[in-house]
Write an enzyme that holds these catalytic residues in place. Structure first.
Site, PDB file in Angstrom:
ATOM      1  N   SER A 144       0.833  -1.185   0.000  1.00  0.00           N
ATOM      2  CA  SER A 144       0.000   0.000   0.000  1.00  0.00           C
ATOM      3  C   SER A 144       0.878   1.249   0.000  1.00  0.00           C
ATOM      4  O   SER A 144       1.735   1.401  -0.863  1.00  0.00           O
ATOM      5  CB  SER A 144      -0.973  -0.060   1.184  1.00  0.00           C
ATOM      6  N   ASP A 226      -1.538  16.932 -10.062  1.00  0.00           N
ATOM      7  CA  ASP A 226      -2.298  16.277 -11.131  1.00  0.00           C
ATOM      8  C   ASP A 226      -2.317  14.758 -10.950  1.00  0.00           C
ATOM      9  O   ASP A 226      -2.353  14.004 -11.928  1.00  0.00           O
ATOM     10  CB  ASP A 226      -1.725  16.648 -12.497  1.00  0.00           C
ATOM     11  N   ASP A 249      -9.407  -6.124  -4.916  1.00  0.00           N
ATOM     12  CA  ASP A 249      -9.001  -4.975  -4.104  1.00  0.00           C
ATOM     13  C   ASP A 249      -9.858  -3.775  -4.486  1.00  0.00           C
ATOM     14  O   ASP A 249      -9.800  -3.318  -5.636  1.00  0.00           O
ATOM     15  CB  ASP A 249      -7.521  -4.671  -4.368  1.00  0.00           C
ATOM     16  N   HIS A 277      -7.164  -6.117  -0.649  1.00  0.00           N
ATOM     17  CA  HIS A 277      -6.060  -5.220  -0.336  1.00  0.00           C
ATOM     18  C   HIS A 277      -5.064  -5.867   0.626  1.00  0.00           C
ATOM     19  O   HIS A 277      -3.862  -5.615   0.543  1.00  0.00           O
ATOM     20  CB  HIS A 277      -6.612  -3.917   0.256  1.00  0.00           C
TER      21      HIS A 277
END
Length: 309
Positions: A144, A226, A249, A277
């Protein structure tokens, strides 16, 4: 569970599912320290060391020549995020080091701060930690947010990184993904089971404040950059890289591992059809086996380790 090894291939789940999956890793009820090979399992050093002006907590176990650094997710720590890896990765082949980034887990004080380059600050802390521990060459296992940190670390210090494994990680965030994370900001909407491990680790005030600040800092990549987190870094990753993706996930859709696979030269992508996840926790044995095989494959400096198998 079947694995599908893919070459380059190029909607979210319900909010309640996202909360359940994103933070299930924090529940100590989902895993425990293995009882097998007790002598090795008990040999876990837990210490603090001064790095870049702060006291960082780390855990170290195993006697192997191949050094591994485990990098946790948002507000994660060594034991909440990597208990099955710390316990069960082969300690004759590996020396396993888990750490709590500054402001996380036991690396407090100081409280966590969120500069715009917080991933890169964590990179410098992790690299300095390993250097201070005397490890000049090592592999990275990043989950992660820790996966993002690992990508940047491998790109910035290619001479130090032997191999790289990432999962639940992404090089950018899209504007349409922001509502997903805004939707989990309010911890009062979480189940008690999801909140409890955070409360135990941090206390309610710190947890509530820091979780909200993480949402702000993460989503700021959209408004200020962005959405670009580390796209340009990927071309500088030179080590063998394994990308693992759980296809269920809700936080990281297939587009993200596909992008990493396409932009990291020579990388390998493994899709786990039932993985979510926290795939390394829910399918810990399968994950550990997969990672061990990848780390001990023939490459410079691995021959001695593989000969022990």
């Amino acid at each position: 569970m079947a694995l599908i090894v893919t070459s380059l291939r190029r909607g979210h789940s319900a909010l309640s599912s996202t909360v359940r999956i994103l933070r299930r890793s924090m529940s100590t009820k989902n895993f425990g320290i293995a009882t097998g090979n007790e002598a090795h399992a008990k040999a876990i050093v837990s210490e603090k060391i001064e790095v870049n002006g702060v006291q960082l907590h780390y855990e170290k176990t195993g006697v192997g020549k191949h050094k591994l650094l485990l990098l946790p997710g948002a507000l994660g720590s060594t034991r909440t995020d990597f208990a099955p890896q710390i316990a069960n990765l082969d300690k004759t082949h590996f020396t396993v080091i888990g750490w709590d980034p500054r402001g996380y887990g036991k690396s407090r004080p100081p409280d966590r701060e969120w500069p715009s380059d917080y991933f890169r600050r964590d990179v410098d802390d992790a690299a300095a930690l390993m250097q201070k521990l005397g490890h000049k060459k090592y592999s990275l296992l990043g989950w992660s947010d820790g996966g993002i940190t690992s990508l940047i670390l491998a790109a910035k210090y290619p001479e130090r990184i032997k191999k790289l494994v990432v999962w639940g990680a992404n090089a950018y965030i899209k504007r349409e993904e922001v509502p997903l994370f805004e939707g989990i900001r309010d911890i009062d909407t979480w189940s008690e089971r999801m909140r409890a491990p955070f409360m135990a680790l941090y206390g309610e005030d710190y947890f509530r404040n820091q979780w909200s600040r993480w949402i702000d800092a993460y989503c700021a990549y959209v408004t200020e950059r962005d959405g670009d987190i580390c796209k340009d870094d990927l071309k500088n990753i030179a080590c063998p890289t394994l990308i693992v993706h759980g296809q269920k996930d809700p936080a990281i859709v297939q587009e993200h591992p596909d992008y990493l696979h396409a932009h990291i030269k020579g990388s390998r992508l493994i899709n786990m059809p039932e993985g979510k996840h926290n795939l390394h926790l829910r399918y810990a044995d399968e994950f550990n086996k997969m990672v061990t095989e990848f780390l001990l494959e023939d490459s410079t400096g691995d021959d001695e380790e593989k000969a022990k198998l």
